[in-house]
Write a protein that holds these residues in place. Structure first.
Motif, PDB file in Angstrom:
ATOM      1  N   THR A  31     -51.280  53.824  -8.977  1.00 42.82           N
ATOM      2  CA  THR A  31     -51.426  52.807  -8.135  1.00 42.82           C
ATOM      3  C   THR A  31     -52.177  53.313  -6.864  1.00 42.82           C
ATOM      4  O   THR A  31     -53.131  52.222  -6.701  1.00 42.82           O
ATOM      5  CB  THR A  31     -49.959  52.084  -7.490  1.00 42.82           C
ATOM      6  N   SER A  90     -51.070  52.881 -13.950  1.00 42.06           N
ATOM      7  CA  SER A  90     -49.789  51.972 -13.328  1.00 42.06           C
ATOM      8  C   SER A  90     -50.791  50.993 -12.888  1.00 42.06           C
ATOM      9  O   SER A  90     -52.006  50.901 -12.972  1.00 42.06           O
ATOM     10  CB  SER A  90     -49.172  52.763 -12.072  1.00 42.06           C
ATOM     11  N   GLY A  91     -50.182  50.212 -11.846  1.00 42.94           N
ATOM     12  CA  GLY A  91     -50.962  49.275 -11.298  1.00 42.94           C
ATOM     13  C   GLY A  91     -50.531  47.834 -11.477  1.00 42.94           C
ATOM     14  O   GLY A  91     -51.169  46.782 -11.033  1.00 42.94           O
ATOM     15  N   ALA A  92     -49.857  47.615 -12.308  1.00 40.55           N
ATOM     16  CA  ALA A  92     -49.165  46.265 -12.779  1.00 40.55           C
ATOM     17  C   ALA A  92     -48.770  45.520 -11.554  1.00 40.55           C
ATOM     18  O   ALA A  92     -48.996  44.218 -11.272  1.00 40.55           O
ATOM     19  CB  ALA A  92     -48.088  46.371 -13.849  1.00 40.55           C
ATOM     20  N   ILE A  93     -47.910  46.095 -10.777  1.00 47.32           N
ATOM     21  CA  ILE A  93     -47.081  45.626  -9.570  1.00 47.32           C
ATOM     22  C   ILE A  93     -48.144  45.067  -8.729  1.00 47.32           C
ATOM     23  O   ILE A  93     -48.165  44.265  -8.283  1.00 47.32           O
ATOM     24  CB  ILE A  93     -45.871  46.537  -9.035  1.00 47.32           C
ATOM     25  N   ARG A 127     -45.618  44.360  -1.174  1.00 44.55           N
ATOM     26  CA  ARG A 127     -45.044  44.806  -2.280  1.00 44.55           C
ATOM     27  C   ARG A 127     -43.413  44.309  -2.129  1.00 44.55           C
ATOM     28  O   ARG A 127     -42.783  44.968  -1.208  1.00 44.55           O
ATOM     29  CB  ARG A 127     -45.037  46.271  -2.546  1.00 44.55           C
ATOM     30  N   ASN A 162     -48.692  51.765 -20.169  1.00 47.44           N
ATOM     31  CA  ASN A 162     -47.946  51.784 -19.042  1.00 47.44           C
ATOM     32  C   ASN A 162     -46.524  51.799 -19.507  1.00 47.44           C
ATOM     33  O   ASN A 162     -46.298  51.403 -20.423  1.00 47.44           O
ATOM     34  CB  ASN A 162     -48.373  50.522 -18.079  1.00 47.44           C
ATOM     35  N   ASP A 186     -42.525  47.624 -17.964  1.00 50.78           N
ATOM     36  CA  ASP A 186     -41.492  47.330 -16.718  1.00 50.78           C
ATOM     37  C   ASP A 186     -40.572  46.147 -16.920  1.00 50.78           C
ATOM     38  O   ASP A 186     -39.437  46.070 -16.031  1.00 50.78           O
ATOM     39  CB  ASP A 186     -42.512  46.903 -15.506  1.00 50.78           C
ATOM     40  N   ASP A 195     -43.921  56.598 -10.714  1.00 49.02           N
ATOM     41  CA  ASP A 195     -45.399  56.131 -10.877  1.00 49.02           C
ATOM     42  C   ASP A 195     -46.203  56.369 -12.074  1.00 49.02           C
ATOM     43  O   ASP A 195     -47.172  56.949 -12.223  1.00 49.02           O
ATOM     44  CB  ASP A 195     -46.279  56.391  -9.641  1.00 49.02           C
TER      45      ASP A 195
HETATM   46  N1  GLU Z   1     -45.492  50.504 -14.181  1.00 49.53           N
HETATM   47  C1  GLU Z   1     -45.363  50.389 -12.696  1.00 49.53           C
HETATM   48  C2  GLU Z   1     -46.892  49.539 -12.303  1.00 49.53           C
HETATM   49  O1  GLU Z   1     -47.656  49.676 -13.259  1.00 49.53           O
HETATM   50  C3  GLU Z   1     -45.535  51.771 -11.839  1.00 49.53           C
HETATM   51  C4  GLU Z   1     -44.914  52.025 -10.735  1.00 49.53           C
HETATM   52  C5  GLU Z   1     -45.584  52.033  -9.419  1.00 49.53           C
HETATM   53  O2  GLU Z   1     -46.836  51.238  -9.449  1.00 49.53           O
HETATM   54  O3  GLU Z   1     -44.938  52.308  -8.550  1.00 49.53           O
HETATM   55  O4  GLU Z   1     -46.954  49.079 -11.365  1.00 49.53           O
END
Ligand code: GLU
Length: 262
Positions: free
Chosen positions: A17, A54-57, A69, A138, A141, A152
């Motif tokens: 992320t 990552s990066g979905a959140i 966040r 990913n 989640d 992460d």
């Molecule tokens: N699977 C989570 C996401 O894609 C990873 C966790 C994070 O970003 O810390 O956001």
């Protein structure tokens, strides 16, 4: 030591992320575009690339116009559920600019040791890669919270590397590699170019999580190195802010920290 790197055909690249976002939490589109361009070129060279992202959140937080966040795990899961499709939309857009097709693969760690899930996942990866499609992985989640809580996707990327029998795992980090002291506190700290074995001293060098935007840090990267190297897979940690470095790195240049496979 790195002489086999130019021959690596199946490569897992993990991006976190913090690499995909600006300090203010918004998406770093220039970096995403650059990463897609470089990875597309590697596929053009005949390599098989699996991107663990990552990066979905973070994308969900932006889409929902949240100011920060979320704190609770269910709220993070909800933001990830919103953000994942948008994240894939961005990747599909950038990769298609460079003539490549991507596929979404959402995993949980337990598939590694559960049949028939394990075989199903391996078959899907093999099929995608043989068609030069770039799987973008990913953690799922909604179902699992391991990597949301801590990591992460560092551990997930190592497990993916073992599943697909990769030749190399590359972790794109917010730091050049592993240093002999914490470079945030000790400006004289030196980059360690090669780690021959993951000794207690190496584990001790890895502190806690690095940035506030992701949950990964050196500790989970060393854990990933342990999983990968024990499965005879070489691993490299390098600076994700310079995706263009992947080209010389894969030509064998001494960039980042190289972890020798067992
Ligand atoms: N699977 C989570 C996401 O894609 C990873 C966790 C994070 O970003 O810390 O956001």
């Amino acid at each position: 030591m790195r002489s086999s790197i130019p021959n690596a055909k199946r490569i897992v690249v993990k991006v976190g992320t913090s690499t995909l976002t600006h300090d203010n939490g918004t998406i770093n589109l220039v970096r995403m575009d650059k990463l897609a361009r470089i990875l597309s070129d590697l596929v053009n060279q005949g390599k098989q690339i699996i991107l663990v992202s990552s990066g979905a959140i973070a994308v969900g937080v932006n889409k929902l116009k949240m100011t920060e966040r979320p704190k609770t795990t269910p709220a993070k899961q909800a933001a990830a559920a919103v953000g994942q499709s948008e994240l894939m939309h961005l990747y599909a857009k950038f990769f298609s600019e460079y003539g490549h097709i991507v596929a979404q693969v959402l995993l949980t760690k337990d598939v590694v040791e559960t049949q028939p899930q394990r075989t199903n996942v391996i078959n899907t990866f093999d099929n995608l890669l043989s068609s030069a499609i770039i799987p973008i992985v990913n953690e799922n989640d909604t179902v699992a919270t391991d990597e949301i809580e801590f990591g992460d996707n560092d551990t997930l990327s190592a497990l993916v590397a073992t599943l697909v029998d990769a030749n190399l795992l590359i972790l794109l980090s917010d730091i050049e590699g592993l240093y002999d002291a914490d470079p945030h506190k000790h400006p004289q700290a030196k980059l360690i170019p090669t780690v021959e074995a993951i000794t207690p001293a190496i584990i001790a060098l890895a502190g806690g999580a690095g940035s506030t935007r992701g949950t990964g840090g050196m500790a989970t990267k060393i854990k990933a190195a342990k999983i990968a190297t024990q499965a005879h897979i070489a691993m490299i940690i390098t600076d994700g802010s310079k995706p263009e470095n992947l080209i010389p790195l894969l030509e064998g240049q001494a960039i980042g920290t190289f972890f020798k496979p067992v």
